[in-house]
Design a protein around this motif. Sequence first.
Motif, PDB file in Angstrom:
ATOM      1  N   ASN A 148      -9.348   3.914 -17.676  1.00  0.00           N
ATOM      2  CA  ASN A 148      -7.697   4.640 -17.284  1.00  0.00           C
ATOM      3  C   ASN A 148      -7.327   4.512 -15.976  1.00  0.00           C
ATOM      4  O   ASN A 148      -6.787   5.256 -15.609  1.00  0.00           O
ATOM      5  N   ASN A 149      -7.806   2.794 -15.603  1.00  0.00           N
ATOM      6  CA  ASN A 149      -7.305   2.812 -13.994  1.00  0.00           C
ATOM      7  C   ASN A 149      -7.554   4.183 -13.070  1.00  0.00           C
ATOM      8  O   ASN A 149      -6.656   3.763 -12.324  1.00  0.00           O
ATOM      9  N   GLU A 150      -8.569   4.557 -13.120  1.00  0.00           N
ATOM     10  CA  GLU A 150      -8.487   5.763 -12.377  1.00  0.00           C
ATOM     11  C   GLU A 150      -9.888   5.353 -11.016  1.00  0.00           C
ATOM     12  O   GLU A 150     -10.258   4.524 -11.323  1.00  0.00           O
ATOM     13  N   MET A 151      -9.052   6.122  -9.789  1.00  0.00           N
ATOM     14  CA  MET A 151     -10.768   5.725  -8.775  1.00  0.00           C
ATOM     15  C   MET A 151     -11.824   6.281  -8.694  1.00  0.00           C
ATOM     16  O   MET A 151     -11.756   7.106  -9.087  1.00  0.00           O
ATOM     17  N   LYS A 152     -12.954   5.708  -9.141  1.00  0.00           N
ATOM     18  CA  LYS A 152     -14.283   6.513  -9.612  1.00  0.00           C
ATOM     19  C   LYS A 152     -14.940   5.672  -8.306  1.00  0.00           C
ATOM     20  O   LYS A 152     -15.087   4.865  -7.825  1.00  0.00           O
ATOM     21  N   PRO A 153     -15.980   6.785  -7.654  1.00  0.00           N
ATOM     22  CA  PRO A 153     -16.187   6.734  -6.475  1.00  0.00           C
ATOM     23  C   PRO A 153     -17.583   6.283  -7.238  1.00  0.00           C
ATOM     24  O   PRO A 153     -18.575   5.908  -8.334  1.00  0.00           O
ATOM     25  N   ASN A 154     -18.596   5.596  -6.522  1.00  0.00           N
ATOM     26  CA  ASN A 154     -19.942   4.689  -6.911  1.00  0.00           C
ATOM     27  C   ASN A 154     -20.633   5.655  -7.082  1.00  0.00           C
ATOM     28  O   ASN A 154     -21.736   5.449  -7.374  1.00  0.00           O
ATOM     29  N   ARG A 155     -20.639   6.497  -5.529  1.00  0.00           N
ATOM     30  CA  ARG A 155     -21.230   8.140  -5.334  1.00  0.00           C
ATOM     31  C   ARG A 155     -20.587   8.803  -5.308  1.00  0.00           C
ATOM     32  O   ARG A 155     -19.796   8.845  -4.692  1.00  0.00           O
ATOM     33  N   ASP A 156     -21.002   9.777  -5.866  1.00  0.00           N
ATOM     34  CA  ASP A 156     -19.749  11.368  -5.670  1.00  0.00           C
ATOM     35  C   ASP A 156     -19.816  12.251  -4.179  1.00  0.00           C
ATOM     36  O   ASP A 156     -20.862  12.339  -3.676  1.00  0.00           O
ATOM     37  N   PRO A 157     -18.751  11.520  -3.399  1.00  0.00           N
ATOM     38  CA  PRO A 157     -18.485  12.268  -2.252  1.00  0.00           C
ATOM     39  C   PRO A 157     -19.064  13.533  -1.592  1.00  0.00           C
ATOM     40  O   PRO A 157     -20.163  13.341  -0.966  1.00  0.00           O
ATOM     41  N   GLN A 158     -19.620  14.333  -2.893  1.00  0.00           N
ATOM     42  CA  GLN A 158     -20.348  15.696  -1.955  1.00  0.00           C
ATOM     43  C   GLN A 158     -21.799  15.440  -1.822  1.00  0.00           C
ATOM     44  O   GLN A 158     -22.288  16.334  -1.618  1.00  0.00           O
ATOM     45  N   ASP A 159     -21.957  14.693  -2.855  1.00  0.00           N
ATOM     46  CA  ASP A 159     -23.569  14.232  -2.766  1.00  0.00           C
ATOM     47  C   ASP A 159     -24.198  13.801  -1.442  1.00  0.00           C
ATOM     48  O   ASP A 159     -25.359  13.765  -0.652  1.00  0.00           O
ATOM     49  N   GLY A 160     -23.235  13.182   0.224  1.00  0.00           N
ATOM     50  CA  GLY A 160     -23.370  13.207   0.641  1.00  0.00           C
ATOM     51  C   GLY A 160     -23.633  11.717   1.699  1.00  0.00           C
ATOM     52  O   GLY A 160     -24.167  11.028   2.834  1.00  0.00           O
ATOM     53  N   ALA A 161     -24.196  10.910   0.214  1.00  0.00           N
ATOM     54  CA  ALA A 161     -24.098   9.842   0.074  1.00  0.00           C
ATOM     55  C   ALA A 161     -22.871   8.512   1.406  1.00  0.00           C
ATOM     56  O   ALA A 161     -22.388   9.206   1.539  1.00  0.00           O
ATOM     57  N   TYR A 162     -23.963   7.733   2.282  1.00  0.00           N
ATOM     58  CA  TYR A 162     -22.824   6.867   2.993  1.00  0.00           C
ATOM     59  C   TYR A 162     -22.268   7.737   4.205  1.00  0.00           C
ATOM     60  O   TYR A 162     -21.224   7.338   4.841  1.00  0.00           O
TER      61      TYR A 162
END
Length: 178
Positions: free
Chosen positions: A36-50
């Motif tokens: 649907n051309n939505e931007m998807k993160p490879n990890r949810d930012p709320q998980d704290g990765a990176y």
Amino acid sequence: MVASQDLGTEFGSQYPRHGLSLLYWFCHEYISFDNNNEMKPNRDPQDGAYGFHYYGNNEDLLDSLSDHQGYAYYTVGNLLANVNSPDNERLPDYVFRYFRTSRYLYVWDQNNRDRIIVRRTPWGNIDRVYITQHYTRGTCSSTYDPDNTFRISRELIEDIHSTPRNWYFQYFGIYRYN
């Protein structure tokens, strides 16, 4: 592609700043586009990765989320928060490059200023992306500088997403300080 000086910002543009490398990582490696051309993160930012962490927008730097139930802002780019992270949750080495080479120089207040702020939707997508920077040390507190905070267009994110790293880095002169 637009150079940082064309944006009217110094975001990551001079040694030892890491913002342009961080922006490349974010657009090319962290974000993908679904059917649907939505931007998807490879990890949810709320998980704290990176090193992602919640950003409360207490200084009203960005639009209020009071009418956007379930939306939240998250920020990434603090290299100190990444140093002891597990390998699969750490920013790549090319983002750290100048940070490591400048740690003992008299530029310590410059080598960790750049940040990216994202707005996460209730469905886990990213619908807005901002670049920003902390004020220089001694000028103000550690809050973000509103004069150097910009929303990044989806078109620029797509351009960077499809650009090979060597071309992007050559275009911005990121490896000129070998």
